[in-house]
Design a protein around this motif. Structure first.
Motif, short mmCIF file in Angstrom:
data_model
loop_
_atom_site.label_atom_id
_atom_site.label_comp_id
_atom_site.label_asym_id
_atom_site.label_seq_id
_atom_site.Cartn_x
_atom_site.Cartn_y
_atom_site.Cartn_z
N VAL A 103 -9.36 46.10 27.56
CA VAL A 103 -8.56 46.35 26.35
C VAL A 103 -9.44 46.86 25.22
O VAL A 103 -10.59 46.44 25.07
CB VAL A 103 -7.86 45.04 25.91
N VAL A 104 -8.89 47.78 24.43
CA VAL A 104 -9.48 48.19 23.15
C VAL A 104 -8.51 47.79 22.05
O VAL A 104 -7.33 48.11 22.10
CB VAL A 104 -9.74 49.71 23.11
N GLU A 105 -9.04 47.06 21.07
CA GLU A 105 -8.23 46.54 19.96
C GLU A 105 -8.98 46.84 18.67
O GLU A 105 -10.12 46.44 18.51
CB GLU A 105 -8.04 45.04 20.15
N PHE A 106 -8.34 47.58 17.76
CA PHE A 106 -9.06 48.00 16.55
C PHE A 106 -8.14 47.95 15.33
O PHE A 106 -6.94 48.17 15.44
CB PHE A 106 -9.63 49.41 16.72
N PRO A 107 -8.71 47.65 14.15
CA PRO A 107 -7.89 47.62 12.93
C PRO A 107 -7.52 49.02 12.49
O PRO A 107 -8.29 49.97 12.66
CB PRO A 107 -8.81 46.94 11.91
N THR A 108 -6.34 49.15 11.93
CA THR A 108 -5.88 50.43 11.41
C THR A 108 -5.84 50.46 9.89
O THR A 108 -5.93 51.52 9.27
CB THR A 108 -4.47 50.74 11.94
N CYS A 109 -5.68 49.30 9.29
CA CYS A 109 -5.65 49.15 7.84
C CYS A 109 -5.63 47.66 7.56
O CYS A 109 -5.64 46.85 8.49
CB CYS A 109 -4.43 49.84 7.22
N ALA A 110 -5.63 47.29 6.31
CA ALA A 110 -5.50 45.88 5.94
C ALA A 110 -4.35 45.74 4.95
O ALA A 110 -3.98 46.69 4.27
CB ALA A 110 -6.80 45.36 5.34
N GLY A 111 -3.81 44.53 4.91
CA GLY A 111 -2.70 44.28 4.01
C GLY A 111 -2.64 42.84 3.59
O GLY A 111 -3.49 42.03 3.97
N ALA A 112 -1.64 42.52 2.81
CA ALA A 112 -1.52 41.18 2.23
C ALA A 112 -0.18 40.55 2.54
O ALA A 112 0.85 41.24 2.63
CB ALA A 112 -1.70 41.26 0.71
N PHE A 123 -7.02 33.66 -10.08
CA PHE A 123 -5.65 34.01 -9.68
C PHE A 123 -5.58 35.53 -9.49
O PHE A 123 -5.83 36.29 -10.42
CB PHE A 123 -4.64 33.53 -10.71
N ILE A 124 -5.26 35.93 -8.27
CA ILE A 124 -5.36 37.34 -7.88
C ILE A 124 -4.01 37.84 -7.39
O ILE A 124 -3.32 37.15 -6.62
CB ILE A 124 -6.40 37.53 -6.75
N LYS A 125 -3.65 39.05 -7.81
CA LYS A 125 -2.45 39.70 -7.28
C LYS A 125 -2.85 40.62 -6.13
O LYS A 125 -3.89 41.27 -6.17
CB LYS A 125 -1.73 40.50 -8.36
N ALA A 126 -2.02 40.67 -5.11
CA ALA A 126 -2.31 41.52 -3.96
C ALA A 126 -2.28 42.99 -4.36
O ALA A 126 -1.38 43.44 -5.06
CB ALA A 126 -1.30 41.25 -2.85
N SER A 127 -3.27 43.75 -3.89
CA SER A 127 -3.33 45.19 -4.11
C SER A 127 -4.29 45.77 -3.09
O SER A 127 -5.02 45.04 -2.40
CB SER A 127 -3.83 45.52 -5.53
N SER A 128 -4.31 47.09 -2.97
CA SER A 128 -5.26 47.72 -2.05
C SER A 128 -6.69 47.32 -2.38
O SER A 128 -7.50 47.05 -1.49
CB SER A 128 -5.11 49.25 -2.11
N GLU A 129 -7.00 47.26 -3.66
CA GLU A 129 -8.36 46.92 -4.09
C GLU A 129 -8.72 45.48 -3.73
O GLU A 129 -9.80 45.21 -3.20
CB GLU A 129 -8.49 47.11 -5.61
N THR A 130 -7.81 44.53 -4.01
CA THR A 130 -8.15 43.12 -3.78
C THR A 130 -8.14 42.78 -2.29
O THR A 130 -8.86 41.90 -1.84
CB THR A 130 -7.19 42.19 -4.54
N VAL A 131 -7.33 43.50 -1.50
CA VAL A 131 -7.35 43.30 -0.05
C VAL A 131 -8.61 43.90 0.54
O VAL A 131 -9.24 43.30 1.43
CB VAL A 131 -6.08 43.91 0.60
N SER A 132 -9.03 45.08 0.05
CA SER A 132 -10.29 45.67 0.51
C SER A 132 -11.47 44.76 0.20
O SER A 132 -12.40 44.64 1.00
CB SER A 132 -10.50 47.04 -0.13
N ALA A 165 -11.26 38.96 -4.39
CA ALA A 165 -10.66 38.94 -3.05
C ALA A 165 -9.31 38.25 -3.06
O ALA A 165 -9.18 37.11 -3.53
CB ALA A 165 -11.61 38.23 -2.08
N TYR A 166 -8.30 38.93 -2.53
CA TYR A 166 -6.98 38.31 -2.38
C TYR A 166 -7.02 37.43 -1.13
O TYR A 166 -7.40 37.90 -0.05
CB TYR A 166 -5.88 39.37 -2.28
N PRO A 167 -6.60 36.17 -1.24
CA PRO A 167 -6.88 35.23 -0.15
C PRO A 167 -6.02 35.32 1.10
O PRO A 167 -6.45 34.86 2.17
CB PRO A 167 -6.71 33.86 -0.82
N ILE A 168 -4.80 35.86 1.01
CA ILE A 168 -3.96 35.94 2.22
C ILE A 168 -3.96 37.39 2.69
O ILE A 168 -2.95 38.10 2.65
CB ILE A 168 -2.53 35.42 2.00
#
Length: 359
Positions: A97-106, A243-252, A279-282
């Protein structure tokens, strides 16, 4: 003579249609609902680049995606949760199997609290207690302590959860397990768990709708679904106490330290509850999964088309991620993905991408 000419034209037309049909390559994937908006956009945009590649992705949940993959009814699968040891064994072992991330999210705590216009703040401990039934009212002192100055109503909390096998549940429960030993011991972690209270709904769309329709409701959904449905969601207190809001920056920021944990062709890494002020925690990666040797496909042309699509998605397609609420792959992560994709073959013959990436 005219009849012969008509027959010749007809034969030529049939031949042209046959060639056009032969040029088409169809690929079927399915799985995680979380990345579905991005995957659908990728399919559309890639179709402009290669009109002969007809790619379909069914948003049915991570569990359904892995089931379709191991049963070989899908050519590729999407999952928010990495394959378990048992699932890998069913697929022939991790070497298969090959398993790879495509992006990240919250994953975000979306809520419907009448009369409250402020963005509410949550901690992992408080969310765990809500889903354990230990906090059952919006004006509970623990919520009030996190939200000074906000007039919280005396209204019952109705937790909503996913009732299908879900990578979103996998991420949410794994995060809560780092915040509460009681949650870890009683509810546990996984793509599907037994919740002690609340009501279930299918998919992110189902949870979103249930929260919208329930005064006092709270549910865990992806940031992009919350944004799309204009559902308020809260800030989360991270490991550094911010206290962090989810965003592309905080997820990265949450995924920044994941590279060292990603080796070989099973590129799985946990990025929830990471240190870092921003860092966004979830947060979590989402993955595409294929067989290392793509002999589950009917032809080399299909296999090559799949390799080319995955290469494009992990390179040029990344620029589409932020506008849809996803965090693109960091350069170092992208390099690991390149190495994994370069390990693919079809019936023992190595496959390399036949398209160039824009830089």
């Amino acid at each position: 003579m005219l009849t012969l000419l008509k027959r010749a034209v007809t034969v030529a037309a049939v031949a042209v249609c046959s060639l056009a049909s032969a040029a088409e390559v169809r690929l079927q994937g399915g799985g995680a609902t979380f990345p579905n908006p991005l995957y659908q956009r990728w399919v559309t945009e890639y179709g402009k680049k290669d009109p002969d590649a007809k790619i379909d992705y069914q948003s049915i949940g991570s569990g359904g995606g892995i089931k379709g993959f191991t049963e070989k009814t899908f050519d590729f699968a999407g999952s928010d949760a990495p394959m378990s040891a048992k699932e890998l064994k069913t697929a022939g072992g991790e070497n298969n199997v090959v398993e790879f991330p495509t992006c990240a999210g919250a994953v975000v705590p979306a809520y419907n609290v009448p009369g409250v216009k402020e963005e509410l703040k949550f901690s992992g401990e408080v969310l765990a207690d809500i889903y354990l039934g230990k906090i059952n009212n919006w004006n509970d002192p623990k919520l009030a302590e996190l939200n000074p100055g906000v007039k919280l109503p005396d209204k019952a909390i109705t937790p909503v959860w996913r009732n299908d096998g879900s990578g979103t549940t996998f991420v949410f429960t794994n995060y809560l397990a780092t915040q509460s030993d009681e949650f870890k011991g009683s509810v546990g972690v996984g793509k599907q768990v037994q919740w002690p209270i609340g009501s279930g709904a299918k998919g992110n769309d189902g949870v979103s709708a249930a929260v919208q329709q329930t005064a006092g409701g709270i549910g865990y959904i992806e940031e992009n679904y919350a944004d799309h449905n204009k559902i308020p969601y809260g800030l989360m207190r991270n490991r550094d106490g911010k206290f962090i809001k989810a965003s592309s920056e905080t997820v990265s920021a949450a995924g920044a330290g994941a590279v060292q944990a990603m080796k070989g062709h099973i590129l799985a890494a946990d990025i929830w509850n990471q240190p870092g002020e921003k860092a966004y925690p979830i947060s979590s990666f989402t993955y595409l999964i294929v067989y290392k040797d793509l002999n589950n496909l009917k032809s080399k042309e299909q296999a090559q088309a799949l390799v080319d699509f995955m290469w494009w998605a992990s390179h040029d397609g990344q620029k589409l991620a932020p506008e849809l609420g996803y965090a693109p792959l960091a350069d170092a992560v992208q390099k690991n993905v390149e190495n994994a994709l370069n390990s693919l073959s079809f019936k023992g013959e190595a496959l390399k991408p036949s398209i160039a990436s824009a830089k």
